[in-house]
Every structure is written in structure tokens, then in C-alpha cells.
Design an enzyme around this catalytic site. Structure first.
Site, mmCIF file in Angstrom:
data_model
loop_
_atom_site.group_PDB
_atom_site.id
_atom_site.type_symbol
_atom_site.label_atom_id
_atom_site.label_comp_id
_atom_site.label_asym_id
_atom_site.label_seq_id
_atom_site.Cartn_x
_atom_site.Cartn_y
_atom_site.Cartn_z
ATOM 1 N N ARG A 49 -4.411 -3.137 -1.168
ATOM 2 C CA ARG A 49 -4.610 -3.517 -2.567
ATOM 3 C C ARG A 49 -4.752 -2.259 -3.399
ATOM 4 O O ARG A 49 -4.741 -1.144 -2.870
ATOM 5 C CB ARG A 49 -5.885 -4.353 -2.713
ATOM 6 C CG ARG A 49 -7.109 -3.670 -2.104
ATOM 7 C CD ARG A 49 -8.395 -4.358 -2.426
ATOM 8 N NE ARG A 49 -9.509 -3.894 -1.632
ATOM 9 C CZ ARG A 49 -10.197 -2.773 -1.848
ATOM 10 N NH1 ARG A 49 -9.854 -1.973 -2.854
ATOM 11 N NH2 ARG A 49 -11.209 -2.435 -1.082
ATOM 12 N N LYS A 51 -9.691 -4.291 12.101
ATOM 13 C CA LYS A 51 -9.697 -2.864 12.394
ATOM 14 C C LYS A 51 -9.114 -2.540 13.762
ATOM 15 O O LYS A 51 -8.389 -1.547 13.932
ATOM 16 C CB LYS A 51 -11.120 -2.327 12.271
ATOM 17 C CG LYS A 51 -11.641 -2.238 10.839
ATOM 18 C CD LYS A 51 -13.047 -1.675 10.815
ATOM 19 C CE LYS A 51 -13.525 -1.403 9.384
ATOM 20 N NZ LYS A 51 -13.564 -2.591 8.557
#
Length: 664
Positions: free
Chosen positions: A300, A119
Site C-alpha cells: 500500500r 511474514k
């Protein structure tokens, strides 16, 4: 249709594996499934052209063992591997291994996954690309005092997040400085336990936040497009519950700014395939162009991708296969349009009235509303395994307007019947009826704020009991012998158990085909014009003769009949004990500790002869990566322990028995 691959392997299970197989089959692409011991008889195995066993039931011994999956692909002649979502879908080392084996990974490059995998690094990258990010600190200094000072600089409330996290793990909201150090330590412990990494970042917590994400898609020719946004703000513990597209209250100017930022983010890492840029949005008022910030990227296909497919008419899995085979994006940006509105609700085998405890076990019956899209990886007769996520299905509705799509979702949930296990269907319906959500006025905190009301369950209705009794006793007024007696009226006694309580009712069968049901302390219920058509029962009741409809499924489980009644959009499972079993009398549950779900015993703290206090922790069992404590129902002495550490136990089985209490 352009030819892509001849054969692909799907490195996943359940709903997403079935979803990929359906598109591949339509495209003329053969499929190879992989499966663990627990999934040998699963739907995705039956649907695939070939299936390869890859290990034991735990994911660490099967679906997370990349080398076995690659071996299966090579052995079957598959040219490419589709990862689905979860498991190895965002593992860059697996992507490298697939490429090294001479196979194609149907997804982004390992470099793109690594760029967005942490992150803090992703936020730095997005800042350089000009994408707005939440104010915060994501540097290397992890000294507790330094981080506390940074939190003061950022301004409370703040959010502490594990930089390698996901799914809400390693995340803590802190409202004031005095709570920061304890919350930091907890987030670090959880980050270390879940990801092997205690590193955290600190960012500003947005008041009344909404979670809005943009579906992006890139190819290997330098192009990238967006397929508009999804609102995923209905969350519980950072897990999405109901998603929709497009986001309610989204002005065109804000949509343009947000989707431009998402495409910029994708191009910054030369992204190829399906991906999602997630933004945190200020929902305290009307959405604005300077009121959204990059949160993270999912490299994804997302669980909620069907709502995007519904409003764009695009099959995202088809696009994945085309792009991975080297084709350019099938559509340019200006050809993509929003058509109507769509919702997706995640139906889980879990009990909201018991803290959303996973409810493993056999699905005695499973049926859906024919008007909705229902993506599932299970069917009637399958079992919800303790080894995997307890999702039963995704229920998707689409209509011209948001109001009609939401009405369609309510109808679809009301016609969904799951027998044999608890589900969150009532909770989903309550959410869909929530006033703020229905009006498009909500944020990510709505579920936690209104949790008590949303999880409240209506008591068992007399109609559920009556329809269940008609089915269980095989009563059909169309038969000539219905209600026939030489003297008096035909009467039947029925005894059900429901959630451990015994229910007794008397049914009187009248010559006109009506049924009158009565019981102690209950008002008689008369059903007239009863019609039985297979699992469907209709009747009229009340002063106005309103039509009542029910679906009733009867299944045999051990020595009992499971009578599942869907009435008024609510499913209730009743048990009709076999009189020959001697189990008509409910045992005293204060003397036993039952397994709350199917799972594995991971700890035992008592032995035969031990004296225990009420509420004492007696052991721990695990299912679906969740630990549940076994507690004493009362004070007493342990008479019997019927399990050991490591045992797999069925939900409802007796684990520990206490000595009987002496008569008062």
C-alpha cells in the site's frame, strides 16, 4: 495530463483521505468520501465532492465494513476505490469484492497482497527470488521446545514475531534462553488476540539495527521501478516517529544493491501500484552490501510517502491513479533522481510525559509553519476522537542538505501551535536535536535508550505566564488607557491554573509601555517595548534587551478561558477561570479520580461504600484501542461513582469521588 477516472471513492478518513482528494482534484477526478458518526463534520467530508455515511463510530461498524463501502461506490457512480493506508488497504478479500462488483481497486492485486501478507510465507518467497532474508525459522512446527531449540541454533538475541502481525504486536525480543518460553507465550497470546492467529516465527535479532525501506512502484504492463530509500529507524515500540529520505550514510553501492533487491521482490509477485519493501540493516558500522535483509512488504501507500515525493518530485497518488486506470509507469528508472533531503515528523495528540497517553479532545487552535508541508486531516475547532488514531498532522521539510532539512524541521516544529490538547511536539523537537540523530549515527533503539531525556519537559517559564497574562487581560500599550491611574501605578492580579496547580502573579503597567510581572518566590520579569498584533506579541527583556516573541491564542472552554502560549518553540496551555464560576480554587485532586482522556469505560471494580487502598485498580477505560487503568490516588472509602461500564466520558471529568479525609 492523461485522463484517468471520472470519479473515485476514498475508503478512508482523516489525513490520507484529504491527501488523496487534493491530488484527485488537481487531476480533475471527482471524489466520494465515506464517514462514520464521529466523522460527520470532518475535513475529508467537507473537501470531497460527495460524502456517504457508512455507520457508527467504531471502525468495526464503519470503515472496516467493506460491503457498505462498495455499496457507496456503486450508488454514487464511482469507478474505483482508493483504500489509503490502514483499514482495508491490505485486505485481499476486500480487493476481491471490489473487483467482483465491477469496480477497480487502486492498489495491488489480491494475489500480491496474499503473497506478502504472512511474514513466513513472504520470507520463503523472497528466498526463492534471491532476496536476502534474516536467518531464522518460519516453518509450521509451533512446538515450544522445538522453537526454543531453533532459537539456540539461530543464536541469541532473537526476535519472536507473530506471522500475521504488524505495528509491533505479537513481537518480543529475547536475549537469553531462560527468557524464551515466557516471551513465546506472550507473543502467541498477543498474536491470537490481535490477529486471531498464534503462529509465530523466530529470527535473528540484528544488533544496532536500522530500518531502511525502498519505495517501489509497478504497473500492469510488467514494469517496476524504485524511488530510492527512506530511513525509518526512529521508532518507539516499533512505531515510526520521524522518517527521512535518503538514508544517511548510504553508499551508492549499497543503495544499488538494496534497490535492486526491492525491485526483484516486486517483480517476483507481478506487483502493481505503490508498495514498500522493508529491510532490516546492520547499523553497527558503515552500511555494506551484505548487511541488509528483507523484513516485510507493505502492499500500500505508506504514511511516510511524502519524503519520497519531496526528493523525487513525484506525486505518488497521481501515479496510483494513472497505473490503476491502465497507464504505464509515468517515468523510467533512469529518469528518477534524488534531489536534496527530506524529513517527516508525525505530530500526535498524546502526552509523552505520561507514557504517551492519547490526548483526545477539542483542538481549540491549530496552526503550522508556512515554510513546511503540513499534511493534516483536522483543523481548529475539530476534535481528536477516541475511536481513531490520534495523529494531528505530518510535518515535512525538504532542503538541499540533510543539515538544512533538519534545521527546517526544528523550525517548523517550533512554529506549530496546538491549543487544547497535549501533543508530542516537544518530544519530536528533542529527537531532532538528539546528537546521534543529528550526526546520522543512530539505530532503532535510540528512543528507548534515551527515553527519559527525550520526554523530559521544561518547567513552565515566566515568559509563558507573562505573555499569557497580557493576552488574557487584553493589555495593549498602544491604547491610550494603558497603565492610566490618577494615583500610583496600574496593577492587575492574574490567577492561572496549569496542570492542576494554581499560579498567581501581579502585573504592573508602566507609563512607558513596559510590563513588570512578579510573584511569590519568583524574580520579577520586565517586558519593555511590548507590541500586540492580533495573536502575536513581541517585547524585549533581560540585560541585553533581547527580543522575545510569542503567539497567544485565547479560547473559551466551559466557564474558563484557555490561554495557549507558543514561546521559544514550546506550547503551554494555561487556564484562566471565570471568577463568576467559583472555580478559582483548585479542587483537592486526592479526593477524585478523573478520566485521563476522552474514551469509554470498559470495566469498573468498585462501588459506593467500598474501602480501597492507595494505587488500587478501580476500573479500566479505553480510547484508540488502548486500555488505561483507573487507580486510587489514596486509601479511603468510595463516596460516589459517576460512571458505568459502556459510558463515553470526557477527558478530565470526575469518575469516582472518595470521602473527604478528616482534618488532621
Amino acid at each position: 495530463m492523461k485522463k484517468t477516472f471520472s470519479k473515485i471513492l476514498i475508503a478512508n478518513r482523516g489525513e490520507i483521505a484529504c491527501r488523496v482528494i487534493r491530488t484527485a482534484r488537481r487531476m480533475g477526478v471527482a471524489t466520494v468520501a465515506v464517514y462514520s458518526d464521529a466523522d460527520a463534520a470532518s475535513m475529508h467530508v467537507a473537501m470531497a465532492d460527495e460524502a456517504i455515511h457508512i455507520g457508527a463510530s467504531p471502525v468495526s461498524e464503519s470503515y472496516l465494513v467493506g460491503s457498505r463501502i462498495i455499496e457507496a461506490a456503486l450508488a454514487t457512480g464511482a469507478e474505483a476505490i482508493h483504500p489509503g493506508y490502514g483499514f482495508l488497504s491490505e485486505n485481499p478479500d476486500f480487493v476481491d469484492a471490489v473487483k467482483a462488483a465491477g469496480l477497480i481497486f487502486i492498489g495491488p492485486s489480491a494475489e500480491a497482497i496474499r503473497a506478502m501478507g504472512l511474514k513466513d510465507a513472504a520470507k520463503d518467497l523472497m528466498t526463492k527470488a534471491g532476496v536476502p532474508v534474516v536467518p531464522g525459522y518460519q516453518g509450521a512446527n509451533q512446538d515450544a521446545t522445538f522453537l526454543a531449540n531453533e532459537a539456540e541454533r539461530i543464536g541469541y538475541p532473537v526476535l519472536i514475531k507473530a506471522h500475521a502481525g504488524g505495528g509491533g504486536k505479537g513481537m518480543r525480543k529475547v536475549d537469553k534462553a531462560s527468557e524464551f518460553l515466557d516471551a513465546l507465550a506472550a507473543a502467541q497470546r498477543e498474536g491470537q488476540a490481535s490477529f486471531g492467529d498464534a503462529h509465530v516465527l523466530v529470527e535473528k535479532f540484528i544488533t544496532s539495527p536500522r530500518h531502511i525501506e525502498v519505495q517501489v512502484f509497478g504497473d500492469n504492463h510488467g514494469s517496476a521501478v524504485h524511488l530510492f530509500e527512506r530511513d525509518c529507524s526512529l521508532q518507539r515500540r516499533h512505531q515510526k516517529v520521524i522518517e527521512e529520505a535518503p538514508a544517511p550514510g548510504m553508499p551508492d553501492t549499497v543503495r544499488h544493491a538494496m534497490t535492486d533487491a526491492a525491485v526483484t521482490a516486486a517483480k517476483a509477485i507481478s506487483y502493481s501500484g505503490a508498495g514498500t519493501i522493508e529491510f532490516i540493516v546492520d547499523g553497527s558500522g558503515p552500511l555494506r552490501e551484505d548487511g541488509f535483509w528483507f523484513m516485510e512488504m507493505n502492499t500500500r501507500l505508506q504514511v511516510e510517502h511524502p519524503v519520497t515525493e519531496a526528493i523525487t518530485g513525484v506525486d505518488l497518488v497521481e501515479w496510483q491513479l494513472l497505473v490503476a486506470s491502465g497507464a504505464p509507469l509515468p517515468m523510467a528508472q533512469d529518469a528518477l533522481q534524488i534531489d536534496g533531503h527530506a524529513f517527516e515528523a508525525r505530530l500526535y495528540a498524546e502526552d509523552p510525559t505520561k507514557g504517551f497517553l492519547p490526548a483526545t479532545g477539542k483542538l481549540e487552535h491549530l496552526s503550522f509553519c508556512a515554510k513546511a508541508r503540513n499534511d493534516s486531516g483536522v483543523q481548529s475547532g475539530d476534535s481528536i476522537s477516541p475511536f481513531y488514531d490520534p495523529m494531528i498532522a505530518k510535518i515535512i521539510t525538504h532542503a538541499t542538505t540533510r543539515e538544512d532539512a533538519l534545521d527546517g524541521l526544528l523550525d517548523a516544529l517550533g512554529e506549530t501551535q496546538v491549543a487544547g490538547t497535549a501533543t508530542n511536539a516537544e518530544f519530536l523537537s528533542a529527537l531532532a536535536k538528539h546528537d546521534g540523530f543529528a550526526k546520522g549515527n543512530f539505530d532503532t533503539g535510540v528512543i528507548e535508550r534515551d527515553l527519559a531525556a527525550l520526554t523530559a519537559s521544561d518547567p513552565l517559564s515566566e515568559e509563558h505566564i507573562a505573555f499569557g497574562a497580557i493576552a488574557a487581560l487584553d493589555l495593549d500599550p498602544s491604547r491610550r488607557d494603558f497603565g492610566f491611574r490618577l494615583w500610583g501605578e496600574a496593577k492587575h492580579q492574574v490567577q492561572f491554573t496549569y496542570e492542576g496547580e494554581q499560579i498567581e502573579r501581579q502585573l504592573i503597567l508602566c507609563s512607558d509601555g513596559s510590563v513588570i510581572m512578579s510573584g511569590d518566590n519568583t524574580r520579577p520579569l520586565k517586558l519593555s517595548g511590548v507590541k500586540v498584533e492580533n495573536a502575536h506579541i513581541t517585547a524585549r527583556s533581560g540585560a541585553t534587551g533581547a527580543i522575545r516573541k510569542a503567539q497567544v491564542r485565547v479560547a473559551t472552554r466551559n466557564a474558563e478561558q484557555l490561554v495557549s502560549v507558543l514561546f521559544g518553540g514550546v506550547v503551554r496551555d494555561l487556564l484562566l477561570p471565570d471568577p463568576r464560576s467559583g472555580s478559582l480554587v483548585t479542587s483537592d485532586l486526592s479526593d477524585v479520580v478523573l478520566a485521563p482522556m476522552t474514551g469509554t469505560i470498559v470495566g469498573l471494580d468498585v462501588a459506593v461504600g467500598d474501602r480501597i487502598d492507595e494505587g488500587a485498580k478501580l476500573g479500566v477505560m479505553e480510547a484508540m484501542k488502548m486500555e488505561t487503568a483507573l487507580v486510587a490516588p489514596r486509601a479511603g472509602t468510595v463516596l460516589e461513582v459517576s460512571c458505568a461500564v459502556g459510558d463515553a466520558v470526557e477527558g478530565g471529568s470526575v469518575l469516582i469521588r472518595l470521602e473527604e479525609q478528616p482534618d488532621a
